[in-house]
Every structure is written in C-alpha cells, then in structure tokens.
Design a protein around this motif. Structure first.
Motif, PDB file in Angstrom:
ATOM      1  N   GLY A  27      -3.406   4.787   0.824  1.00  0.00           N
ATOM      2  CA  GLY A  27      -4.020   5.349   1.955  1.00  0.00           C
ATOM      3  C   GLY A  27      -4.014   7.305   1.993  1.00  0.00           C
ATOM      4  N   TYR A  28      -4.502   7.407   2.750  1.00  0.00           N
ATOM      5  CA  TYR A  28      -5.048   9.223   2.754  1.00  0.00           C
ATOM      6  C   TYR A  28      -4.822   9.469   3.849  1.00  0.00           C
ATOM      7  N   GLU A  29      -4.203  10.858   3.852  1.00  0.00           N
ATOM      8  CA  GLU A  29      -5.086  11.277   5.163  1.00  0.00           C
ATOM      9  C   GLU A  29      -6.455  12.490   5.201  1.00  0.00           C
ATOM     10  N   ALA A  41     -10.922   3.363   7.745  1.00  0.00           N
ATOM     11  CA  ALA A  41      -9.362   2.934   6.597  1.00  0.00           C
ATOM     12  C   ALA A  41      -8.307   4.065   6.419  1.00  0.00           C
ATOM     13  N   LYS A  42      -9.557   4.884   5.325  1.00  0.00           N
ATOM     14  CA  LYS A  42      -8.212   5.570   5.181  1.00  0.00           C
ATOM     15  C   LYS A  42      -7.745   5.313   3.751  1.00  0.00           C
ATOM     16  N   MET A  66       0.493  -1.142   0.572  1.00  0.00           N
ATOM     17  CA  MET A  66       0.228   0.382   0.077  1.00  0.00           C
ATOM     18  C   MET A  66       0.618   1.403   0.317  1.00  0.00           C
ATOM     19  N   THR A  67       0.178   2.332  -0.857  1.00  0.00           N
ATOM     20  CA  THR A  67       1.030   3.558  -1.046  1.00  0.00           C
ATOM     21  C   THR A  67       0.252   4.314   0.077  1.00  0.00           C
ATOM     22  N   ASP A  68       0.690   5.793   0.598  1.00  0.00           N
ATOM     23  CA  ASP A  68      -0.016   6.114   1.593  1.00  0.00           C
ATOM     24  C   ASP A  68       0.683   7.885   1.068  1.00  0.00           C
ATOM     25  N   PHE A  69      -0.519   8.512   1.044  1.00  0.00           N
ATOM     26  CA  PHE A  69      -0.130   9.885   0.638  1.00  0.00           C
ATOM     27  C   PHE A  69      -1.146  11.097   2.119  1.00  0.00           C
ATOM     28  N   ARG A  70      -0.351  12.374   1.557  1.00  0.00           N
ATOM     29  CA  ARG A  70      -1.419  12.914   2.696  1.00  0.00           C
ATOM     30  C   ARG A  70      -2.557  13.787   2.216  1.00  0.00           C
ATOM     31  N   TYR A  71      -1.529  14.024   0.694  1.00  0.00           N
ATOM     32  CA  TYR A  71      -3.033  14.433   0.432  1.00  0.00           C
ATOM     33  C   TYR A  71      -3.697  13.420  -1.284  1.00  0.00           C
ATOM     34  N   ASP A 118     -17.646  13.823   5.352  1.00  0.00           N
ATOM     35  CA  ASP A 118     -16.542  13.268   6.118  1.00  0.00           C
ATOM     36  C   ASP A 118     -15.855  14.994   6.120  1.00  0.00           C
ATOM     37  N   GLU A 119     -15.191  14.864   7.085  1.00  0.00           N
ATOM     38  CA  GLU A 119     -13.736  15.962   7.435  1.00  0.00           C
ATOM     39  C   GLU A 119     -12.840  15.488   6.886  1.00  0.00           C
ATOM     40  N   SER A 120     -12.313  14.244   6.224  1.00  0.00           N
ATOM     41  CA  SER A 120     -11.786  14.171   5.418  1.00  0.00           C
ATOM     42  C   SER A 120     -11.435  14.112   4.644  1.00  0.00           C
ATOM     43  N   VAL A 121     -13.314  14.401   3.816  1.00  0.00           N
ATOM     44  CA  VAL A 121     -13.185  14.234   2.197  1.00  0.00           C
ATOM     45  C   VAL A 121     -13.745  15.428   1.626  1.00  0.00           C
ATOM     46  N   PHE A 122     -13.387  15.844   0.295  1.00  0.00           N
ATOM     47  CA  PHE A 122     -13.855  16.704  -0.625  1.00  0.00           C
ATOM     48  C   PHE A 122     -13.930  16.896  -1.211  1.00  0.00           C
ATOM     49  N   ALA A 123     -14.248  18.120  -2.525  1.00  0.00           N
ATOM     50  CA  ALA A 123     -15.369  17.250  -3.666  1.00  0.00           C
ATOM     51  C   ALA A 123     -15.117  18.612  -4.620  1.00  0.00           C
ATOM     52  N   ALA A 124     -14.969  18.496  -5.521  1.00  0.00           N
ATOM     53  CA  ALA A 124     -14.499  19.747  -6.502  1.00  0.00           C
ATOM     54  C   ALA A 124     -14.505  19.183  -7.945  1.00  0.00           C
ATOM     55  N   GLY A 125     -15.143  21.046  -8.424  1.00  0.00           N
ATOM     56  CA  GLY A 125     -15.409  20.301 -10.400  1.00  0.00           C
ATOM     57  C   GLY A 125     -16.970  19.835 -10.627  1.00  0.00           C
ATOM     58  N   ASP A 126     -16.735  19.657 -12.070  1.00  0.00           N
ATOM     59  CA  ASP A 126     -17.854  18.726 -12.684  1.00  0.00           C
ATOM     60  C   ASP A 126     -18.646  18.081 -11.611  1.00  0.00           C
ATOM     61  N   VAL A 127     -18.572  17.550 -10.866  1.00  0.00           N
ATOM     62  CA  VAL A 127     -19.074  16.431 -10.021  1.00  0.00           C
ATOM     63  C   VAL A 127     -19.631  16.844  -8.624  1.00  0.00           C
ATOM     64  N   ALA A 128     -18.666  18.484  -8.011  1.00  0.00           N
ATOM     65  CA  ALA A 128     -19.367  18.737  -6.913  1.00  0.00           C
ATOM     66  C   ALA A 128     -20.877  19.724  -7.289  1.00  0.00           C
TER      67      ALA A 128
END
Length: 397
Positions: A99-101, A87-88, A1-6, A266-276
């Motif tokens: 994984g993500y923060e 599990a993020k 698994m690869t983790d990213f902050r963003y 979810d305070e850790s999940v955002f959305a933007a663009g065509d889908v938001a």
C-alpha cells in the motif's frame, strides 16, 4: 501487505534522487523502492563510461549511490504488475501487495532487441550492472564482441571495451559514425578515433537476424554478410515502460503525461525520469532519457511527493565521453537540422548550434567545452531573438 507512506516503482537513479528529495522535507515517512534490478540504485552512466576508463573509479565509492542512507526499504528482483488506484496498492509478480499514500512511477525504459535473439549471458541489452559484469568478463578475456547501434551506449561501449582488451566489431546503420547527430566534418573526425583504435566498422548496415550458438553469437546483416562473435551488445535505445500506468488508467502518450509538478491524472501518483512526458519551460513538451534529468526530476518528484508542490523548472543537459573526446549538450542535437559551427580548433574544441528551418536555435552542442550548459540554456531561452550571425562567439570555451 506492507504499507509505505511513499512507494517508488523502479530502482534506478530517479529512485535514489526521489528518496533523497523526500528526506529534504520528511525525515520519518516510510519509503519503499520496488525494483526489478537485483542491485540497489547505482550511477548508471558509469557502466559505459568511467568503469572502463578510470581504474580508480571503484564501485563502492563512486557507483553505488548508497540509497540505504535514506532509510528506504528495498524490494529487489520484484516487478510491479498492477496498480490499484482506488485501493492505493500495487501488486508484484510474486503476488505481494504493497500500500501507499503517494506513488512515484519511475519504471524507466525497456531496451530494444535484435530479431531472433533474447537477452542472455552472450546477448547483452546493456541496461544493468549485471550486464556490465558479464561484459567485463568478455573484455578481460580478450573476446570478440559485436556492438550494434551508434548512439550513446554503442559508441561509449565500443570505445570502452576496445581500450580494455576486446576485439570489437561495430554495426551501425549510419554511413558515418555519429552521422545522425554531428555535422559531417565532426562526424568524420569522430569516426577516425574508432578507426585508429582498430575497431572493425560495419557502417550503413542493420542486423537482419541473429542466432545464439553454443559458444557464441552469429549475426546476419542486411547485405547478407555474417559476423561471428563471442557476445553482442545491443545499443538500440529504449522504449519507455508505460503499460503499467496505462493499465491503471493514467494518460500515456510518448510517456506518462505529467504536469509541471510531475503529477499524473491521479493526485496521489507522480512519474519521473525516462518514462515521464513533461512540460519543459524552455523546450516545451518532451521526454528525456538522460542522467541529469533523472537526478533533477527525481529529486523534484520526491519533494513533491512530500507536499512541496513545486514546478520542475530544470532544462536537462546530456553528455558523452568517447576515447579522448567528450561533449555536453542541451536541446535537440540532430544532423537533420541546420547548423552553425563555431570552432576554436576545428573538430577539436568548439560549439555547434542546431537550427530549424525558421533559423531558431533548437539545440547546442559543446564539443570539448565544459561548464557552459547554463549559457547554452540561455541561448535556447533567447532563441527567437537571435539570428545565426549572433551565435558566433556567443559561448566562449
């Protein structure tokens, strides 16, 4: 698994702007971009505009957004199939887990198709750079291309390829090209440019069925007539790709519902663009499928991923360039509304205001009038205090 902050799901212009927004506040946090596209982020409007009309508009200098400058890691040709919010993590179609923060959903939209036809080398839903490269081959060969749909993509592509050697048949359910958006006099002037360019117009018609043959495509229209061509471009708009968010338990209506800071449930999940689906400070709840929103909302989402906690206050504009005509607009532009036309030169240079039944301005069209979108936004912000007679002369070309 690869983790990213963003972690950003989607590889369009929102992803590029978000990565840059992150870097405004966080120089070191790891960024991952998971995209179904095989190309890193690029300026999508160029696919139907400048790449057809400006020979100096090079891919590397003008179209490629060079998102690698942000230090992001690209996971291209990869589709996210599930989000595990507890599990993020996200899982891709190849079985990889990341994984993500903080997560940004920027999945954009899926083009609507034609009955009986699946996307192929001859059936282009025209959403990607790969589609552009295929269509360029057809145009350069002087092929016969059918363009279906009279919206932004359809009209721009018809103009672009007809000026680059293709024989074009244009199929549109509107009786006049642009009739769903423009007042009748303007729509007819708009249509005349297609006639002058030699485009075969099949208006007031829809595609009933289609079939791909060994060397082309055959479309059957709703009047029983058929059109045979080398390729077809489908420009029937998009459906926002929201199922991933819905499956993860996030609220979805017309799009993924976000707050003024572009945060989901979810305070850790955002959305933007065509889908938001977001709250516009002037126009209320809306979802916008245009580049200005992708860039500005993407940047704000990126900043908020990095804890800026700022509201998205921008009311986006949209624009189009077709033959020697162009426009910018803000708000709702639909011929179903009432209009007040303020022309410097009729159907050549001027402003059209769109009003509802209560005479409240809902949209402003700037026809061959440039750099006035801030004034258009002010009209919309002040709409309830403006009467129709106050609109004439309000925005000067």
């Amino acid at each position: 698994m690869t983790d990213f902050r963003y972690l950003i799901v989607g590889g369009g212009m929102v992803a590029d702007s978000a990565a840059r927004g992150i870097r405004e506040l966080d120089a070191d946090g790891t960024i991952g971009i998971v995209s179904e596209d095989v190309d890193p982020p690029y300026a999508r409007p160029a696919l139907s505009k400048k790449l057809w009309t400006d020979p100096e508009f090079s891919w590397d200098e003008k179209v490629d957004l060079h998102t690698e400058e942000t230090g992001a890691t690209f996971l291209l040709g990869s589709r996210v199939t599930a989000i595990d919010r507890d599990a993020k993590t996200v899982t891709t179609d190849s079985g990889e887990t990341h994984g993500y923060e903080r997560l940004l959903i920027a999945t954009g939209g899926k083009p609507r198709g034609l009955p009986g036809l699946e996307p192929s080398d001859r059936v282009l839903d025209y959403r990607s750079a790969a589609d552009y490269r295929k269509l360029r081959e057809f145009a350069d060969a002087g092929a016969h291309v059918v363009v279906v749909g009279g919206g932004y993509i359809g009209t721009e592509i018809t103009a672009g390829i007809s000026q680059n050697g293709a024989e074009v048949t244009f199929v549109d359910p509107d009786d006049v090209v642009g009739g769903r958006m423009f007042p009748d006099d303007l729509a007819r002037a708009f249509q005349q440019r297609f006639v002058d360019a030699g485009v075969d117009l099949r208006l007031g018609r829809r595609v009933s069925s289609g079939e791909e043959t060994g060397d082309g495509v055959v479309l059957t229209l709703d009047d029983g007539s058929t059109v045979e061509a080398d390729a077809v471009v489908v420009g029937l708009g998009i459906e926002p790709v929201t199922q991933l968010a819905a499956d993860a338990g996030l609220t979805v209506r017309d799009g993924i519902v976000v707050s003024s800071t572009l945060r989901t449930d979810d305070e850790s999940v955002f959305a933007a663009g065509d889908v938001a689906e977001y709250p516009d400070r002037i126009l209320g709840t809306r979802r916008v499928e245009h580049v200005d929103n992708a860039q500005q909302q993407g940047r704000q989402a990126g900043r908020n991923l990095a804890d800026a906690d700022e509201t998205y206050d921008h009311t986006p504009m949209f624009y189009s360039d077709v033959f020697d005509m162009g426009y910018e607009a803000v708000g709702q532009v639909s011929s179903s509304l009432h209009t007040v036309e303020d022309w410097t030169e009729p159907t050549v240079t001027g402003v059209v205001y769109y009003l509802d039944d209560d005479q409240v301005v809902k949209g402003v069209l700037l026809w061959n009038v440039w750099d006035k979108t801030d004034e258009a936004r002010k009209v919309l912000a002040d709409a309830h205090s403006l009467t129709p007679d106050m609109l004439i002369g309000r925005i000067q070309p």
